[in-house]
Design a protein around this motif. Structure first.
Motif, PDB file in Angstrom:
ATOM      1  N   ARG A 197       0.808  -1.225   0.000  1.00 44.04           N
ATOM      2  CA  ARG A 197       0.000   0.000   0.000  1.00 44.04           C
ATOM      3  C   ARG A 197       0.837   1.269   0.000  1.00 44.04           C
ATOM      4  N   SER A 198       2.083   1.198   0.464  1.00 45.94           N
ATOM      5  CA  SER A 198       2.963   2.369   0.388  1.00 45.94           C
ATOM      6  C   SER A 198       4.381   1.855   0.161  1.00 45.94           C
ATOM      7  N   PRO A 199       5.263   2.714  -0.391  1.00 43.01           N
ATOM      8  CA  PRO A 199       6.654   2.270  -0.604  1.00 43.01           C
ATOM      9  C   PRO A 199       7.322   1.824   0.695  1.00 43.01           C
ATOM     10  N   ALA A 200       6.975   2.500   1.827  1.00 47.59           N
ATOM     11  CA  ALA A 200       7.608   2.131   3.106  1.00 47.59           C
ATOM     12  C   ALA A 200       7.168   0.730   3.541  1.00 47.59           C
ATOM     13  N   ARG A 201       5.875   0.459   3.385  1.00 49.43           N
ATOM     14  CA  ARG A 201       5.382  -0.877   3.760  1.00 49.43           C
ATOM     15  C   ARG A 201       5.964  -1.952   2.853  1.00 49.43           C
ATOM     16  N   LEU A 202       6.071  -1.605   1.582  1.00 50.05           N
ATOM     17  CA  LEU A 202       6.630  -2.572   0.642  1.00 50.05           C
ATOM     18  C   LEU A 202       8.066  -2.923   1.044  1.00 50.05           C
ATOM     19  N   ALA A 203       8.856  -1.880   1.328  1.00 51.87           N
ATOM     20  CA  ALA A 203      10.263  -2.109   1.701  1.00 51.87           C
ATOM     21  C   ALA A 203      10.364  -2.907   2.999  1.00 51.87           C
ATOM     22  N   SER A 204       9.514  -2.579   3.978  1.00 53.28           N
ATOM     23  CA  SER A 204       9.641  -3.303   5.252  1.00 53.28           C
ATOM     24  C   SER A 204       9.170  -4.743   5.109  1.00 53.28           C
ATOM     25  N   SER A 205       8.204  -5.002   4.217  1.00 52.89           N
ATOM     26  CA  SER A 205       7.774  -6.398   4.053  1.00 52.89           C
ATOM     27  C   SER A 205       8.855  -7.216   3.343  1.00 52.89           C
ATOM     28  N   LEU A 206       9.603  -6.596   2.440  1.00 55.74           N
ATOM     29  CA  LEU A 206      10.708  -7.320   1.799  1.00 55.74           C
ATOM     30  C   LEU A 206      11.779  -7.684   2.832  1.00 55.74           C
ATOM     31  N   ALA A 207      12.070  -6.724   3.723  1.00 57.99           N
ATOM     32  CA  ALA A 207      13.087  -6.977   4.757  1.00 57.99           C
ATOM     33  C   ALA A 207      12.627  -8.066   5.719  1.00 57.99           C
ATOM     34  N   ALA A 208      11.349  -8.012   6.104  1.00 54.65           N
ATOM     35  CA  ALA A 208      10.826  -9.018   7.038  1.00 54.65           C
ATOM     36  C   ALA A 208      10.866 -10.409   6.405  1.00 54.65           C
ATOM     37  N   ALA A 209      10.490 -10.494   5.128  1.00 53.64           N
ATOM     38  CA  ALA A 209      10.497 -11.803   4.453  1.00 53.64           C
ATOM     39  C   ALA A 209      11.914 -12.375   4.402  1.00 53.64           C
ATOM     40  N   ALA A 210      12.904 -11.487   4.130  1.00 49.19           N
ATOM     41  CA  ALA A 210      14.288 -11.951   4.032  1.00 49.19           C
ATOM     42  C   ALA A 210      14.780 -12.540   5.352  1.00 49.19           C
ATOM     43  N   LEU A 211      14.298 -11.993   6.458  1.00 48.25           N
ATOM     44  CA  LEU A 211      14.681 -12.524   7.777  1.00 48.25           C
ATOM     45  C   LEU A 211      13.901 -13.789   8.122  1.00 48.25           C
ATOM     46  N   LEU A 212      12.575 -13.709   7.940  1.00 49.32           N
ATOM     47  CA  LEU A 212      11.710 -14.778   8.449  1.00 49.32           C
ATOM     48  C   LEU A 212      11.832 -16.075   7.659  1.00 49.32           C
ATOM     49  N   ARG A 213      12.203 -15.994   6.369  1.00 50.59           N
ATOM     50  CA  ARG A 213      12.230 -17.233   5.580  1.00 50.59           C
ATOM     51  C   ARG A 213      13.313 -18.200   6.061  1.00 50.59           C
ATOM     52  N   ARG A 214      14.247 -17.696   6.859  1.00 49.09           N
ATOM     53  CA  ARG A 214      15.274 -18.582   7.427  1.00 49.09           C
ATOM     54  C   ARG A 214      15.047 -18.835   8.916  1.00 49.09           C
ATOM     55  N   ALA A 215      13.913 -18.395   9.432  1.00 49.34           N
ATOM     56  CA  ALA A 215      13.653 -18.543  10.877  1.00 49.34           C
ATOM     57  C   ALA A 215      13.491 -20.022  11.232  1.00 49.34           C
ATOM     58  N   PRO A 216      14.061 -20.425  12.377  1.00 47.85           N
ATOM     59  CA  PRO A 216      14.021 -21.839  12.765  1.00 47.85           C
ATOM     60  C   PRO A 216      12.685 -22.216  13.408  1.00 47.85           C
ATOM     61  N   LEU A 217      11.619 -22.069  12.651  1.00 47.23           N
ATOM     62  CA  LEU A 217      10.282 -22.380  13.171  1.00 47.23           C
ATOM     63  C   LEU A 217       9.883 -23.786  12.724  1.00 47.23           C
ATOM     64  N   HIS A 229       3.703  -5.951  -8.383  1.00 49.86           N
ATOM     65  CA  HIS A 229       5.000  -5.432  -7.952  1.00 49.86           C
ATOM     66  C   HIS A 229       6.089  -6.475  -8.193  1.00 49.86           C
ATOM     67  N   PRO A 230       6.903  -6.276  -9.227  1.00 51.85           N
ATOM     68  CA  PRO A 230       7.940  -7.268  -9.547  1.00 51.85           C
ATOM     69  C   PRO A 230       8.866  -7.576  -8.362  1.00 51.85           C
ATOM     70  N   ALA A 231       9.175  -6.553  -7.542  1.00 57.51           N
ATOM     71  CA  ALA A 231      10.072  -6.806  -6.397  1.00 57.51           C
ATOM     72  C   ALA A 231       9.422  -7.766  -5.410  1.00 57.51           C
ATOM     73  N   LEU A 232       8.109  -7.635  -5.231  1.00 56.14           N
ATOM     74  CA  LEU A 232       7.409  -8.553  -4.332  1.00 56.14           C
ATOM     75  C   LEU A 232       7.372  -9.957  -4.923  1.00 56.14           C
ATOM     76  N   MET A 233       7.115 -10.043  -6.216  1.00 55.20           N
ATOM     77  CA  MET A 233       7.058 -11.370  -6.856  1.00 55.20           C
ATOM     78  C   MET A 233       8.414 -12.075  -6.733  1.00 55.20           C
ATOM     79  N   ARG A 234       9.485 -11.320  -6.889  1.00 56.32           N
ATOM     80  CA  ARG A 234      10.822 -11.924  -6.740  1.00 56.32           C
ATOM     81  C   ARG A 234      11.056 -12.377  -5.300  1.00 56.32           C
ATOM     82  N   SER A 235      10.619 -11.552  -4.349  1.00 50.85           N
ATOM     83  CA  SER A 235      10.800 -11.914  -2.937  1.00 50.85           C
ATOM     84  C   SER A 235       9.975 -13.147  -2.571  1.00 50.85           C
ATOM     85  N   ILE A 236       8.757 -13.224  -3.091  1.00 45.88           N
ATOM     86  CA  ILE A 236       7.908 -14.396  -2.827  1.00 45.88           C
ATOM     87  C   ILE A 236       8.566 -15.653  -3.414  1.00 45.88           C
TER      88      ILE A 236
END
Ligand SMILES: [Zn+2]
Length: 247
Positions: free
Chosen positions: A184-204, A218-225
């Motif tokens: 919904r905003s560039p700031a939210r987009l950027a923070s969700s990319l950062a969160a995904a990069a951390l959480l995808r390796r979380a030992p859950l 959003h191509p950046a989101l598709m790449r992150s997904i």
């Protein structure tokens, strides 16, 4: 909770509705190479009151086909829009500004929540020809009325941002934040990319990730997904929410 030999990956597509059919197809194309048919769809019976899923419609046939191929189906609110009046200002602000007014089940009375859950469940079970896997509230927001209604409905599975539980038994099924993307905003987009990069390796033990129709714009989101799926699926077994009920 018993520990598994290999941790689980639970992927889901939110806001499945005739309104977003093209976006849903693209999201399926993104998930399938990594998890096959092991993912969930969160189905909105009538998105914003303007996109009803109609019995016998082409979209209803597609839903049945997806369900028959093994995709889990969840009821995801009814209208997906918060049309209730919130008495408490703090709650109102939270609903209005944190979720863009989509926290439909945050302010509902138990009676209204019960009616919408029952109607959505009946529709999706009729259309797919099988029981729903559970119910997930829009924006993962549940008020007290919704919590009571889910328990009374003996819904097998529900989840919020931080956990998965069974309203039917009261049992907690999994813990840990769900990975999701916001645009919904560039700031939210950027923070969700950062969160995904951390959480995808979380030992859950159970890693959840939810994707939404606007993500495809959003191509950046598709790449992150895609990267999140690749990394998570390398060390995890793609699973179903109902697997959690068997452990
Ligand atoms: Zn949603």
């Amino acid at each position: 909770m018993k520990s598994r030999s290999r941790p689980l990956l639970l992927a889901s597509i939110h806001d499945v509705s005739p309104r977003f059919e093209g976006e849903v197809d693209r999201l399926i194309g993104l998930l399938e190479p990594h998890v096959g048919g092991k993912f969930a769809m969160l189905v909105v019976p009538n998105h914003w009151g303007g996109a009803p899923i109609t019995r016998g419609s082409p979209f209803a046939s597609r839903l049945r086909g997806w369900a028959e191929s093994g995709i889990e189906m969840f009821v995801h609110g009814f209208f997906h829009r918060d049309d209730s009046r919130h008495e408490a200002p703090a709650k109102y602000l939270r609903a209005r500004f944190m979720t863009a007014g989509e926290g439909e089940f945050l302010g509902l009375s138990q009676a209204v929540a019960t009616a919408r859950i029952a109607e959505g469940r009946e529709l999706i079970e009729y259309v797919t020809g099988r029981p729903v896997a559970g119910f997930i509230a829009p924006a993962w927001l549940y008020g007290p009325g919704a919590i009571e209604a889910l328990r009374d409905a003996a819904m097998p599975v529900a989840e919020d941002h931080l956990r998965v539980w069974s309203p039917a038994t009261g049992r907690q099924l999994a813990r840990g934040p769900v990975i999701t993307w916001a645009s919904r905003s560039p700031a939210r987009l950027a923070s969700s990319l950062a969160a995904a990069a951390l959480l995808r390796r979380a030992p859950l033990d159970v890693l959840r990730m939810g994707v939404h129709p606007p993500d495809v714009r959003h191509p950046a989101l598709m790449r992150s997904i895609d990267k999140t799926l690749r990394i998570a699926a390398a060390s995890r077994t793609p699973g179903r929410y109902t697997d959690l009920l068997r452990t």
